[in-house]
Design a protein around this motif. Structure first.
Motif, PDB file in Angstrom:
ATOM      1  N   VAL A 242       0.820  -1.211   0.000  1.00 24.51           N
ATOM      2  CA  VAL A 242       0.000   0.000   0.000  1.00 24.51           C
ATOM      3  C   VAL A 242       0.856   1.264   0.000  1.00 24.51           C
ATOM      4  O   VAL A 242       0.588   2.221  -0.729  1.00 24.51           O
ATOM      5  CB  VAL A 242      -0.957  -0.006   1.212  1.00 24.51           C
ATOM      6  N   HIS A 243       1.901   1.267   0.820  1.00 19.19           N
ATOM      7  CA  HIS A 243       2.679   2.483   0.991  1.00 19.19           C
ATOM      8  C   HIS A 243       3.834   2.617  -0.003  1.00 19.19           C
ATOM      9  O   HIS A 243       4.283   3.728  -0.276  1.00 19.19           O
ATOM     10  CB  HIS A 243       3.235   2.546   2.416  1.00 19.19           C
ATOM     11  N   ALA A 244       4.308   1.493  -0.549  1.00 18.73           N
ATOM     12  CA  ALA A 244       5.428   1.555  -1.494  1.00 18.73           C
ATOM     13  C   ALA A 244       5.243   0.528  -2.597  1.00 18.73           C
ATOM     14  O   ALA A 244       6.033  -0.411  -2.739  1.00 18.73           O
ATOM     15  CB  ALA A 244       6.750   1.321  -0.751  1.00 18.73           C
ATOM     16  N   PRO A 245       4.186   0.675  -3.418  1.00 20.84           N
ATOM     17  CA  PRO A 245       3.952  -0.299  -4.498  1.00 20.84           C
ATOM     18  C   PRO A 245       5.093  -0.294  -5.503  1.00 20.84           C
ATOM     19  O   PRO A 245       5.578   0.767  -5.895  1.00 20.84           O
ATOM     20  CB  PRO A 245       2.641   0.186  -5.122  1.00 20.84           C
ATOM     21  N   GLN A 246       5.484  -1.488  -5.921  1.00 25.56           N
ATOM     22  CA  GLN A 246       6.616  -1.619  -6.831  1.00 25.56           C
ATOM     23  C   GLN A 246       6.188  -1.669  -8.289  1.00 25.56           C
ATOM     24  O   GLN A 246       6.979  -1.377  -9.186  1.00 25.56           O
ATOM     25  CB  GLN A 246       7.412  -2.896  -6.492  1.00 25.56           C
ATOM     26  N   HIS A 247       4.944  -2.054  -8.560  1.00 27.84           N
ATOM     27  CA  HIS A 247       4.491  -2.242  -9.934  1.00 27.84           C
ATOM     28  C   HIS A 247       3.558  -1.101 -10.344  1.00 27.84           C
ATOM     29  O   HIS A 247       2.739  -0.630  -9.549  1.00 27.84           O
ATOM     30  CB  HIS A 247       3.768  -3.585 -10.068  1.00 27.84           C
ATOM     31  N   LEU A 253      -4.084   1.054  -9.357  1.00 31.11           N
ATOM     32  CA  LEU A 253      -5.205   0.626  -8.518  1.00 31.11           C
ATOM     33  C   LEU A 253      -5.345   1.523  -7.294  1.00 31.11           C
ATOM     34  O   LEU A 253      -6.448   1.951  -6.940  1.00 31.11           O
ATOM     35  CB  LEU A 253      -5.009  -0.829  -8.064  1.00 31.11           C
ATOM     36  N   LEU A 254      -4.229   1.798  -6.640  1.00 34.25           N
ATOM     37  CA  LEU A 254      -4.253   2.660  -5.460  1.00 34.25           C
ATOM     38  C   LEU A 254      -4.705   4.065  -5.820  1.00 34.25           C
ATOM     39  O   LEU A 254      -5.468   4.702  -5.085  1.00 34.25           O
ATOM     40  CB  LEU A 254      -2.864   2.696  -4.819  1.00 34.25           C
ATOM     41  N   SER A 255      -4.281   4.540  -6.969  1.00 36.89           N
ATOM     42  CA  SER A 255      -4.696   5.862  -7.434  1.00 36.89           C
ATOM     43  C   SER A 255      -6.193   5.903  -7.695  1.00 36.89           C
ATOM     44  O   SER A 255      -6.874   6.886  -7.370  1.00 36.89           O
ATOM     45  CB  SER A 255      -3.929   6.228  -8.702  1.00 36.89           C
ATOM     46  N   ASP A 256      -6.718   4.808  -8.266  1.00 35.92           N
ATOM     47  CA  ASP A 256      -8.158   4.750  -8.542  1.00 35.92           C
ATOM     48  C   ASP A 256      -8.967   4.789  -7.258  1.00 35.92           C
ATOM     49  O   ASP A 256     -10.036   5.403  -7.193  1.00 35.92           O
ATOM     50  CB  ASP A 256      -8.494   3.480  -9.325  1.00 35.92           C
ATOM     51  N   VAL A 453     -12.296  -1.538  -8.498  1.00 35.78           N
ATOM     52  CA  VAL A 453     -12.289  -0.086  -8.320  1.00 35.78           C
ATOM     53  C   VAL A 453     -12.065   0.667  -9.622  1.00 35.78           C
ATOM     54  O   VAL A 453     -12.642   1.734  -9.839  1.00 35.78           O
ATOM     55  CB  VAL A 453     -11.225   0.337  -7.281  1.00 35.78           C
ATOM     56  N   THR A 454     -11.243   0.126 -10.513  1.00 33.41           N
ATOM     57  CA  THR A 454     -10.968   0.813 -11.768  1.00 33.41           C
ATOM     58  C   THR A 454     -12.212   0.864 -12.640  1.00 33.41           C
ATOM     59  O   THR A 454     -12.592   1.924 -13.151  1.00 33.41           O
ATOM     60  CB  THR A 454      -9.832   0.097 -12.526  1.00 33.41           C
ATOM     61  N   VAL A 455     -12.882  -0.279 -12.812  1.00 25.74           N
ATOM     62  CA  VAL A 455     -14.084  -0.321 -13.649  1.00 25.74           C
ATOM     63  C   VAL A 455     -15.236   0.409 -12.963  1.00 25.74           C
ATOM     64  O   VAL A 455     -16.050   1.070 -13.611  1.00 25.74           O
ATOM     65  CB  VAL A 455     -14.463  -1.774 -13.976  1.00 25.74           C
ATOM     66  N   GLN A 456     -15.314   0.322 -11.636  1.00 29.12           N
ATOM     67  CA  GLN A 456     -16.344   1.055 -10.904  1.00 29.12           C
ATOM     68  C   GLN A 456     -16.223   2.550 -11.165  1.00 29.12           C
ATOM     69  O   GLN A 456     -17.217   3.234 -11.424  1.00 29.12           O
ATOM     70  CB  GLN A 456     -16.233   0.779  -9.408  1.00 29.12           C
TER      71      GLN A 456
END
Length: 535
Positions: A242-247, A253-256, A453-456
């Motif tokens: 959550v805090h340091a996504p590598q991909h 996803l987190l941005s969405d 979340v992205t499609v929502q």
């Protein structure tokens, strides 16, 4: 201590005569008392991977390679009969779709009791006591009455709680929970996940949590495994991911999740001479048998202004869906009046009510049960046009392809059937079918609950765009208050069939007047990666 170990799992689906690989070399472990969450877009392989673990792949699916070990035993080589002895006792599944998972001709009590009697030598009285305790534990209202009811007499959320009761009945080593709370309001969702946490602490039960709700996964899981197109993109401790996504995909996803709040379309300045929908004093009772009755709705009134979005929120079983069915003419109220676009709908003939549905369309809660499995997606979406619109075949095809793109479905899927789609894809088909007639009013019953979340975010943005362009009116039925805050202008809060609070969304969220509303708002899962806090 590792309970479940999956190594290099590869799975394929057959489409026609060809096999298509959909899960590619997936590996992970699950330890005693741990919760691992599968997250990712609909169709990314989450559910297929989970089904493979318990030997419940679809008829057109196969395992091409890899191993699945429970306490060191390789389950991938077990026969179907041997796997039957495992299911429920050592590994339980809470499926995504309660409507297709419960037996329609058996009572709720009989179905929960069946798992107990299969694995325990107990009498009827003791079995009934355990069933009652389980239904109470999962938060089912009036559990003594629910035991005697059939699945069709329960709401979708209630049906899901029955499935959860069956899954936890024998305190298995592993629970595979496939979107187990997607049909539940936030307070019951919290209660169910709290219950799973208790099982993890007390019994060491491991939980594989399949969800499209990244905020919920971040709140509850020890580790996250991020899927995309059948491959693992990222895997690690929740806080690290959550805090340091590598991909890049995980970061998207987190941005969405953080960026889903939409700018509510202004409705000021539009002609609001009369509401698009009026419900006046609606009451409805259902017979439960042996003289018992359930007051599903009690003197419910509200109005929806033209070009606005009004949300109906409340617990599963609060009367939201019953009210929607009355507005659409699928149910008759015992008392009260429904006015749709200045038409007094309660006095219409059957044919007049059918014609009214060109103006008001419904998106069902359950895309698994609402789509005809014999039709292609093109036929499903096209059908309303054939029933109501006298246009050429070529024009129908053009409109079907146009609306398909609007709901973020690739047109090349139109030749497939619903069984070949994920839950989220099926719901987008249902939304496309409702939009095809270009109605003025859309009633959406948990329309985004099955979407990642992205499609929502795409669907909510689409709904907002259509509302701004065409002046559409939406009645949004949901248990998801986070979605209400993003898209609705006004809201009515229902509890046990009565209105406990209503008003403008911004006012209600900022200063709720009712304790129940405050409880709902407090239970909304949230997290903030940028401030390194999640709760």
């Amino acid at each position: 201590m590792t309970i479940l170990s999956v190594e290099n799992l590869t799975l394929s689906y057959r489409s026609g005569r060809e096999w298509r690989e959909v899960v590619h070399n997936v590996s992970f472990t699950l330890g005693r008392g741990e919760m691992l969450a599968f997250v990712g877009e609909s169709g990314s392989g989450k559910t297929t991977t989970a089904q493979a673990i318990i030997g419940l792949l679809a008829d057109n699916a196969r395992r091409d390679g890899g191993s699945i070990r429970l306490n060191g035993e390789d389950l991938s080589q077990w026969s179907a009969k041997r796997l039957d002895s495992l299911r429920g006792a050592r590994i339980s599944l809470v499926p995504q779709d309660p409507g297709n998972s419960l037996n329609p001709v058996k009572t709720v009590g009989a179905q929960v009791g069946e798992i107990l009697r299969l694995h325990q030598k107990i009498g009827k009285a003791e079995c009934d006591q355990q069933v009652l305790a389980l239904l109470t534990k999962v938060g089912l209202s009036h559990p003594e009455q629910r035991m005697k009811q059939f699945p069709h007499q329960l709401s979708g959320g209630m049906q899901q709680r029955v499935l959860i009761a069956i899954a936890i009945a024998l305190r298995p080593e592993v629970i595979i929970a496939d979107e187990p709370t997607s049909a539940l309001d936030v307070t019951v969702q919290k209660r169910i996940l709290d219950l799973l946490d208790v099982l993890r602490r007390e019994s060491g039960t491991a939980v594989l949590f399949v969800t499209h709700d990244l905020a919920l996964a971040a709140q509850r899981a020890d580790r996250l495994l991020v899927f995309r197109q059948g491959e693992v993109q990222e895997h690690g401790v929740t806080a690290d991911v959550v805090h340091a996504p590598q991909h890049a995909y995980t970061r998207q996803l987190l941005s969405d999740v953080q960026g889903q709040r939409l700018t509510i379309a202004p409705v000021a300045g539009r002609p609001l001479a009369s509401p698009a929908i009026q419900a006046v004093g609606i009451s409805k009772r259902f017979a439960l048998g042996k003289g018992h009755q359930l007051q599903a709705l009690d003197n419910v009134s509200f109005a929806v202004q033209r070009g606005s979005t009004h949300a109906l929120v409340g617990e599963s079983g609060s009367g939201k869906t019953t009210l929607a069915r009355i507005l659409l003419g699928f149910e008759q109220a015992d008392s009260g009046e429904v006015i749709i676009d200045n038409i007094h709908a309660t006095t219409l003939t059957h044919e007049a009510r059918r014609q009214l549905r060109q103006k008001i369309q419904f998106v069902y809660q359950n895309p698994f049960a609402s789509l005809d499995p014999r039709q292609t997606l093109f036929q499903i979406i096209e059908e309303p046009l054939k029933n109501f619109a006298r246009i050429s075949k070529a024009e129908r095809a053009a409109r079907v392809e146009s609306v398909t793109r609007r709901v973020a479905l690739p047109p090349d899927l139109l030749t497939r059937t619903a069984r070949e789609l994920s839950g989220g894809q099926r719901q987008r088909v249902a939304i496309a079918r409702a939009l095809i007639l270009e109605p003025t009013i859309l009633v959406l019953d948990e329309a985004t609950s099955a979407l990642d979340v992205t499609v929502q975010a795409q669907i909510l943005a689409l709904l907002q765009q259509l509302q701004q362009q065409l002046g559409l009116t939406y009645l949004f039925i949901t248990h998801d208050l986070a979605t209400v805050r993003r898209i609705a202008h006004s809201v009515t809060v229902l509890r046990s069939g009565t209105v406990v609070e209503h008003g403008a969304v911004e006012t209600l969220f900022a200063a709720p007047q009712n304790d129940y509303t405050r409880e709902l708002i407090a239970a909304i899962p949230h997290f903030s990666p940028l401030t390194k806090e999640y709760a």
